[in-house]
Design a protein around this motif. Structure first.
Motif, mmCIF file in Angstrom:
data_model
loop_
_atom_site.group_PDB
_atom_site.id
_atom_site.type_symbol
_atom_site.label_atom_id
_atom_site.label_comp_id
_atom_site.label_asym_id
_atom_site.label_seq_id
_atom_site.Cartn_x
_atom_site.Cartn_y
_atom_site.Cartn_z
ATOM 1 N N HIS A 51 19.534 56.926 -105.724
ATOM 2 C CA HIS A 51 18.812 55.835 -105.512
ATOM 3 C C HIS A 51 19.118 55.001 -106.830
ATOM 4 O O HIS A 51 18.367 55.103 -108.165
ATOM 5 N N THR A 110 6.478 51.712 -95.227
ATOM 6 C CA THR A 110 7.508 51.137 -96.153
ATOM 7 C C THR A 110 8.297 52.568 -96.527
ATOM 8 O O THR A 110 9.278 52.550 -96.975
ATOM 9 N N THR A 330 8.848 54.250 -101.571
ATOM 10 C CA THR A 330 10.026 54.963 -101.113
ATOM 11 C C THR A 330 10.211 56.377 -101.771
ATOM 12 O O THR A 330 10.710 57.145 -100.921
#
Length: 425
Positions: A51, A110, A330
């Motif tokens: 990420h 989410t 996340t």
């Protein structure tokens, strides 16, 4: 001057054509040491590699009271982390302190998660009395019964496949301890008899197997729960009287009694599974072993359990930005979906898609004792309970002396009740 303007225009055009990827930092605090710490560090490193737009900045602090005190203090003044690991047994205390923020259905979305993705008992332990979620469960960890097969060979307690069998009551277990003792186990049963964690987990399992409640409506051992507590302590004291358990064994010593081959059984957390596997691979374990759900010795199936979970602390008087909260969720969602790596530390994933995967079902001994998710007995929902709480201190101060013969079970239960009653909710 014209040249300078041309450079600025070109730079601006380049910026528009190739935007710089914004990076969000997520400040992470945990309490994981040893093998758990190594595994979590590896997961954090993997997340950061995958990420480029989110970076976890992780810090590990001392487990127990120091960690929770640090979180509470820092969060209250707006200097705390964005996400923390939390024991669900500590959640009632956190709610009384107002230190955590609710996790909404939108937050879960989410993260690519939903409330139905988690085992019911873990989800309930992660919520307040009204059902509002305040943490996302990561695992279910419990005490299990480890056994050394060498002391049970040729007895009724090993089946044809060499697996533990025939323990369906307290009498069965006591008989198995006597058989192991006669076969040379000294002592036949090991657990932490000289520390708060081991004493409380054994006591609470035996109390829960009677259908007992330690705290109800803010009252400590109300009604016949007192008698059930006395019976639980009597059982533990009896193991001491018969030489079945060690005297005042601290945690490390209790583990060593089993891993060295002196004890036939050990009641300890699933977190010791990697110890056994590593010793087995290294050739330093001199016996075959197994681990199963703690047998039902009394009336009901129940076993002490807790969960590691992820929570989002308050930010003082400020509110976390939407961008930061999205990044935090996340992170949490990604961790849940990688829980098979965490399971290798002996834990059971609380996230059911991983727990029900073929990979986990083939993971031993985890798969063998994974049935405990349906009988997990979490600590009382009280601000005085949970890991490193006054309840644990009371177990050490009152139950431990009783199981070593310095107090009667009635005295221990009465002193514990009196000691904790003044601290009740």
């Amino acid at each position: 001057m014209k040249v300078f303007k041309s450079i600025l225009i070109a730079a601006a055009a380049s910026s528009i054509a190739s935007p710089v990827l914004a990076e969000t930092e997520v400040v992470w605090w945990d309490f994981f040491a040893g093998g758990d710490g190594v595994r979590m560090k590896a997961l954090i490193d993997q997340f950061n590699e995958e990420h480029p737009d989110i970076t976890i900045n992780g810090t590990t602090s001392e487990w127990g009271v120091p960690f929770y005190t640090k979180v509470r203090t820092a969060a209250a003044v707006g200097q705390g982390p964005d996400v923390v690991t939390y024991h669900l047994s500590r959640l009632p205390r956190a709610l009384s302190e107002g230190v955590l923020t609710p996790i909404t259905d939108s937050d879960l979305e989410t993260a690519g998660l939903s409330r139905g993705d988690f085992f019911e008992r873990a989800s309930k332990a992660a919520s307040d009395e009204e059902g509002t979620l305040y943490a996302v469960p990561f695992d279910i960890h419990s005490v299990v019964l480890y056994y050394n097969k060498s002391y049970l060979e040729g007895t009724e307690y090993l089946d044809d496949d060499g697996e533990l069998t025939g323990i369906e009551s307290l009498d069965d277990f006591n008989n198995a301890l006597k058989v192991a003792q006669d076969n040379g186990a000294q002592p036949p049963l090991s657990y932490q008899t000289g520390g708060p964690g081991g004493v409380w987990r054994m006591f609470y399992t035996l109390l829960s197997q009677q259908g007992g409640a330690f705290i109800e409506n803010g009252e400590v051992l109300p009604g016949d729960n007192f008698d059930k507590a006395v019976q639980a302590i009597e059982i533990m004291q009896g193991w001491g009287d018969n030489g079945y358990q060690p005297e005042n064994a601290e945690y490390e010593a209790s583990v060593a009694l089993f891993t060295s081959g002196k004890s036939a059984f050990q009641v300890n957390g699933v977190w010791e599974v990697p110890t056994m596997i590593d010793m087995e691979k290294a050739g330093t374990l001199g016996f075959e072993w197994g681990a199963v759900q703690v047998p039902t010795l009394l009336d009901e199936e129940a076993v002490w359990a807790d969960s590691h979970a992820f929570a989002i602390p308050i930010q003082g008087d400020e509110k976390m930005s939407e961008e930061k909260r999205e990044a935090v969720m996340t992170v949490i969602g990604w961790m849940e979906k990688q829980a098979i790596d965490w399971a290798r530390a002996g834990h059971i994933p609380a996230y059911t898609p991983v727990a029900e995967s073929d990979e986990f079902r083939q993971m031993e001994p985890n798969a063998t004792y994974s049935s405990l998710v349906d009988i997990a007995a979490y600590d009382p929902r009280s601000s005085i309970a949970g890991v490193a709480s006054p309840v644990y201190d009371a177990a050490l101060n009152n139950i431990a002396p009783a199981i070593h013969g310095f107090l009667s079970p009635e005295q221990a239960a009465e002193q514990m009740k009196s000691e904790l009653q003044s601290l009740r909710d």
